[in-house]
Structures are given as structure tokens and as C-alpha cells.
Design a protein around this motif. Structure first.
Motif, PDB file in Angstrom:
ATOM      1  N   HIS A 177       0.840  -1.208   0.000  1.00  0.00           N
ATOM      2  CA  HIS A 177       0.000   0.000   0.000  1.00  0.00           C
ATOM      3  C   HIS A 177       0.869   1.248   0.000  1.00  0.00           C
ATOM      4  O   HIS A 177       0.647   2.188  -0.787  1.00  0.00           O
ATOM      5  N   ASP A 178       1.874   1.281   0.869  1.00  0.00           N
ATOM      6  CA  ASP A 178       2.784   2.431   0.923  1.00  0.00           C
ATOM      7  C   ASP A 178       3.599   2.544  -0.362  1.00  0.00           C
ATOM      8  O   ASP A 178       3.923   3.656  -0.807  1.00  0.00           O
ATOM      9  N   LEU A 179       3.922   1.414  -0.961  1.00  0.00           N
ATOM     10  CA  LEU A 179       4.716   1.403  -2.187  1.00  0.00           C
ATOM     11  C   LEU A 179       3.959   2.075  -3.337  1.00  0.00           C
ATOM     12  O   LEU A 179       4.542   2.799  -4.138  1.00  0.00           O
ATOM     13  N   ILE A 180       2.664   1.836  -3.389  1.00  0.00           N
ATOM     14  CA  ILE A 180       1.854   2.446  -4.462  1.00  0.00           C
ATOM     15  C   ILE A 180       1.725   3.945  -4.245  1.00  0.00           C
ATOM     16  O   ILE A 180       1.780   4.731  -5.198  1.00  0.00           O
ATOM     17  N   GLY A 181       1.551   4.347  -3.006  1.00  0.00           N
ATOM     18  CA  GLY A 181       1.654   5.765  -2.698  1.00  0.00           C
ATOM     19  C   GLY A 181       0.349   6.499  -2.496  1.00  0.00           C
ATOM     20  O   GLY A 181       0.121   7.049  -1.435  1.00  0.00           O
ATOM     21  N   GLU A 182      -0.519   6.516  -3.473  1.00  0.00           N
ATOM     22  CA  GLU A 182      -1.773   7.268  -3.389  1.00  0.00           C
ATOM     23  C   GLU A 182      -2.838   6.360  -2.769  1.00  0.00           C
ATOM     24  O   GLU A 182      -3.192   5.345  -3.366  1.00  0.00           O
ATOM     25  N   PRO A 183      -3.357   6.700  -1.585  1.00  0.00           N
ATOM     26  CA  PRO A 183      -4.196   5.759  -0.845  1.00  0.00           C
ATOM     27  C   PRO A 183      -5.416   5.240  -1.603  1.00  0.00           C
ATOM     28  O   PRO A 183      -5.714   4.045  -1.559  1.00  0.00           O
TER      29      PRO A 183
END
Length: 218
Positions: A177-183
Motif C-alpha cells: 500500500h505504501d509502495l503504491i503511494g496514493e491511498p
């Protein structure tokens, strides 16, 4: 080398997971603090895990998950054989007359960026969406940018319920989730990947280290 009689008995009963766990516990000084019930619980847990993994692997080889448009995540540190296993499953799918496409994430995102610039973008997206099994290797080597997030959402949205996707990654799933960035986009992407995904977690030392040539001092 002599083995413990209990280990021999476990092997005779084909309880190989329990045998490995027994060996590890016996070698760990801290295990002396465990009660008999705790020992037994750890042995049974290992046996159950090993049996589940074997059953899952046999199911993956059969390929029913591909026909059911399910996903597979192979996770583990560098060099443990994630790409090799992914390609082996891909070759088996080809032999079973299923269409397969292999892509490394960095190269795929680079190719899509070029295609977007010269007007060819729909063509590679159709290729990514149209195969029975899409293998995406090395997820998470670097965080996603805005265009990459968009590309990933389009790919998983197009394939959801229509084709199987196999993803390999060194990064634990709980960090994606953090890797993708945009929640908001991360929620949408991961929902389509993880919702119907089988997961294999590989462990161990790097196979590359084991295969490295030995040097001899002069």
C-alpha cells in the motif's frame, strides 16, 4: 551422524514437517523453557503448514487457478527462486495450451511510458489484458509514480475476473500500500490483486550465493 529416535519415528510416519521442527527446537537452547504442550503445538503447526504448502503447490501446477482467473503472489528475499518458480508455472501453462505473457515491472512501465508518448498505448495494454496468465516479475523495486499507478490500475481492472495474474516481489504484501503511494488508488489496485490471490512465501539463502564459483587463494 546419529539422529534422535523421535526424529526417525516421525520420518517413518511421514511427518516430515514435525521432524524438521523437532530438529530446530532441539538445537535451540530457549526451547527448554517451553512446556510439552507448547512443543507439541509448534510441531503440529509446522506439519500443518507443510501439508498446506504441498497441496497448494500441486494445485498451482494443475493450473485450475488460471482457468478460474485467480491470482498468485510469490514473495521472498532476493535469490530464493521466485522468478524461476514463476517461469516454471508459466511454461507449464504454455504446455497446457494457455496463453502466457512474462513482463518485468521496470521494463513494462518503461515500455508503456514510451507507448503513451507515441500513441501506441492501447496496443500493449490489450496484450497485457488478453492473455490467460500474466506474469509480472520484481514488483516493488521502487515506488510507483502517477503514470505507473494509473497503468497498474488499468491492468488489474482489465484482468479482474478475466485472467490470472502472477506477481513476484521481495517486498512483503503488507507494505504494498505504501509502495503504491496514493491511498485511493492503492486500495483499488490491491483489492483487485489480493482479493482472490493465492500466496506463496519463499524463504532461505540466495541460490545465487550457493551457485557462485569458489575462489582458491594463490
Amino acid at each position: 551422524m546419529l539422529t534422535h529416535p523421535t526424529i526417525d519415528q516421525l520420518h517413518q510416519l511421514e511427518l516430515t514437517g514435525m521432524a524438521r521442527a523437532f530438529t530446530e527446537l532441539e538445537a535451540n537452547p530457549q526451547s527448554a523453557e517451553l512446556s510439552h504442550a507448547e512443543w507439541l503445538g509448534l510441531l503440529l503447526d509446522r506439519e500443518a503448514t507443510d501439508r498446506y504448502d504441498r497441496a497448494l503447490f500441486q494445485s498451482l501446477i494443475a493450473g485450475r487457478w488460471i482457468e478460474q482467473a485467480q491470482n498468485l503472489i510469490i514473495e521472498g528475499p532476493a535469490g530464493v527462486g521466485k522468478s524461476w518458480l514463476a517461469c516454471a508455472l508459466g511454461h507449464k501453462a504454455c504446455r497446457d495450451n494457455r496463453s502466457v505473457l512474462y513482463q518485468r515491472f521496470p521494463r513494462m512501465f518503461g515500455d508503456l511510458a514510451l507507448a503513451r508518448g507515441d500513441g501506441r498505448y492501447p496496443r500493449p495494454m490489450r496484450a497485457l489484458g488478453g492473455v490467460k496468465l500474466l506474469i509480472l516479475d520484481d514488483w516493488g523495486l521502487e515506488p510507483l509514480g502517477p503514470e505507473q499507478r494509473h497503468d497498474m490500475l488499468e491492468i488489474v481492472e482489465d484482468r479482474y475476473g478475466r485472467g490470472a495474474t502472477l506477481i513476484t516481489s521481495q517486498i512483503p504484501v503488507d507494505r504494498w500500500h505504501d509502495l503504491i503511494g496514493e491511498p485511493t488508488l492503492a486500495d483499488a489496485i490491491l483489492d483487485r490483486i489480493i482479493h482472490n490471490a493465492h500466496r506463496l512465501k519463499l524463504t532461505g539463502d540466495s541460490l545465487r550465493k550457493q551457485q557462485a564459483p569458489k575462489t582458491v587463494a594463490a
